[in-house]
Design an enzyme around this catalytic site. Structure first.
Site, short mmCIF file in Angstrom:
data_model
loop_
_atom_site.label_atom_id
_atom_site.label_comp_id
_atom_site.label_asym_id
_atom_site.label_seq_id
_atom_site.Cartn_x
_atom_site.Cartn_y
_atom_site.Cartn_z
N PRO A 2 -6.32 0.75 0.06
CA PRO A 2 -7.51 0.08 -0.18
C PRO A 2 -7.83 0.15 -1.97
O PRO A 2 -7.64 1.48 -2.56
CB PRO A 2 -8.48 0.61 0.66
CG PRO A 2 -7.81 0.93 1.75
CD PRO A 2 -6.74 1.46 1.42
N GLU A 3 -8.37 -0.73 -2.51
CA GLU A 3 -8.68 -0.67 -3.99
C GLU A 3 -10.05 0.08 -4.19
O GLU A 3 -10.79 -0.10 -3.06
CB GLU A 3 -8.20 -2.06 -4.50
CG GLU A 3 -7.18 -2.85 -4.16
CD GLU A 3 -6.00 -2.68 -5.07
OE1 GLU A 3 -6.21 -2.39 -6.36
OE2 GLU A 3 -5.01 -2.86 -4.60
N LYS A 51 -11.44 5.99 -5.06
CA LYS A 51 -11.10 5.79 -3.79
C LYS A 51 -11.60 6.68 -2.70
O LYS A 51 -11.23 6.76 -1.40
CB LYS A 51 -9.67 5.52 -3.71
CG LYS A 51 -9.06 4.64 -4.68
CD LYS A 51 -7.74 4.10 -4.29
CE LYS A 51 -7.07 3.55 -5.37
NZ LYS A 51 -5.52 3.14 -4.96
N ASN A 186 -2.61 -1.12 -5.38
CA ASN A 186 -1.31 -1.64 -5.81
C ASN A 186 -1.64 -3.25 -6.02
O ASN A 186 -0.88 -3.79 -6.75
CB ASN A 186 -0.58 -1.78 -4.43
CG ASN A 186 1.16 -1.58 -4.82
OD1 ASN A 186 1.23 -1.35 -6.09
ND2 ASN A 186 1.78 -1.87 -4.05
N ARG A 276 6.65 2.22 -5.13
CA ARG A 276 5.85 1.04 -4.69
C ARG A 276 6.12 -0.25 -5.10
O ARG A 276 6.47 -0.22 -6.08
CB ARG A 276 4.34 1.74 -4.75
CG ARG A 276 3.90 3.00 -4.10
CD ARG A 276 2.61 3.31 -4.14
NE ARG A 276 1.82 2.35 -3.43
CZ ARG A 276 0.40 2.32 -3.52
NH1 ARG A 276 0.01 3.21 -4.54
NH2 ARG A 276 -0.14 1.26 -2.84
#
Ligand SMILES: [Zn+2]
Length: 302
Positions: A2-3, A51, A186, A276
């Site tokens: 999650p952002e 986060k 991401n 990633r």
């Protein structure tokens, strides 16, 4: 993963449900906190920091210091309030197995209403003194969704300074580093690089206006913090047109019709961490040190 906007949204919903309520059940299903009994404690507020989710609690009687229940959504964590998933485009909002419950809270509000909040699959669950939050999170960079961002220009300046400190570092890695600035995951990494026409592997120095990059990152997070479905394209491209490049490998660039490519960037200083995946347009984001496109991989894409 999650952002920051997803975490902020889940915190806001949790805060609406729980702030001011007294815990009637507090079941922490992690070894390091399993014996803690916070029944009778009052939820003061629920706040994000980058986060990280911080559930701040005040004691039922004077004496003990205020405590914070910390947790992190990591890859798959999600909170449900009163049986309803706090949906987001980052994580599956579908049913979760009871085996994955890490935090179960029941609380009674002053109006007598009972609320129930359950965290599934969250990580880094720990109880700490609220006064010790800085020890845990003080090394994070400025939070792009910090409530004081507009009044306190030092936050923006610090984000720019942190980015500029390593001009040779690939920009796609610097952006993800929560110690540089907190909140970008991401999805925003790929989208921001596209919007700024930067190849993700290009050095930070290739961005000639770091202030504009930071401003754009904040603007996107603020715009999306109340949305269930994240949009970086302005929402004018219709259904399935929410993102420029993220997850669009092999499809046409919305700007130049070149095929979007999928790449990977590994963090050399964090040995053993998995590279990633990211997406970019090789034409709009032509740059030095382009990594070769990665072969398609089955399974999870984050
Ligand atoms: Zn393009």
């Amino acid at each position: 993963m999650p952002e920051g906007d997803t975490v902020a949204r889940q915190c806001r919903i949790l805060d609406d449900a729980l702030a001011g309520a007294v815990l009637t059940t507090c079941d922490l299903r992690v070894p390091r906190a399993a014996t803690a009994d916070l029944t009778g404690w009052r939820v003061a507020e629920v706040r994000p920091r980058g986060k990280h989710l911080l559930l701040r609690l005040t004691p039922p009687v004077p004496g003990p210091p205020p405590m914070t229940l910390h947790n992190h959504l990591m890859m798959d964590g999600i909170w449900h309030v009163d049986g309803k998933a706090l949906r987001s485009s980052d994580t599956s909002a579908g049913p979760r197995s009871p085996d994955t419950i890490r935090i179960l809270l029941e609380a009674r509000r002053e109006d007598g209403r009972e609320r129930r909040a359950i965290a599934y699959d969250v990580k880094q669950v720990q109880l700490l003194r609220t006064a010790d939050e800085e020890q845990l999170l003080g090394s994070l960079g400025p939070d792009l969704l910090d409530a004081t961002w507009d009044e306190d220009p030092s936050l923006r300046e610090r984000a720019i300074t942190n980015l500029a400190a390593e001009p040779e570092r690939p920009i796609g890695l610097a952006m993800l580093d929560q110690h540089v600035l907190a909140g970008i995951g991401n999805i925003y990494r790929s989208e921001l690089c596209f919007l700024r026409r930067l190849h993700p592997a290009a050095p930070v120095a290739a961005e000639t206006d770091l202030g504009a990059l930071v401003d754009l990152a904040r603007r996107l997070l603020v715009l999306n913090q109340d949305r269930e479905v994240r949009v970086t394209t302005g929402g004018m491209l219709g259904r399935d047109g929410n993102l420029w490049v993220y997850g669009r490998g092999g499809k046409q660039c919305r700007r130049c019709r070149t095929r979007i490519e999928r790449g990977e960037l590994a963090e050399p200083r964090l040995e053993g961490t998995e590279a990633r995946v990211l997406w970019f347009c090789p034409r709009c984001q032509a740059g030095p040190r382009c990594p070769p496109p990665a072969p398609p991989r089955r399974g999870r894409r984050r």
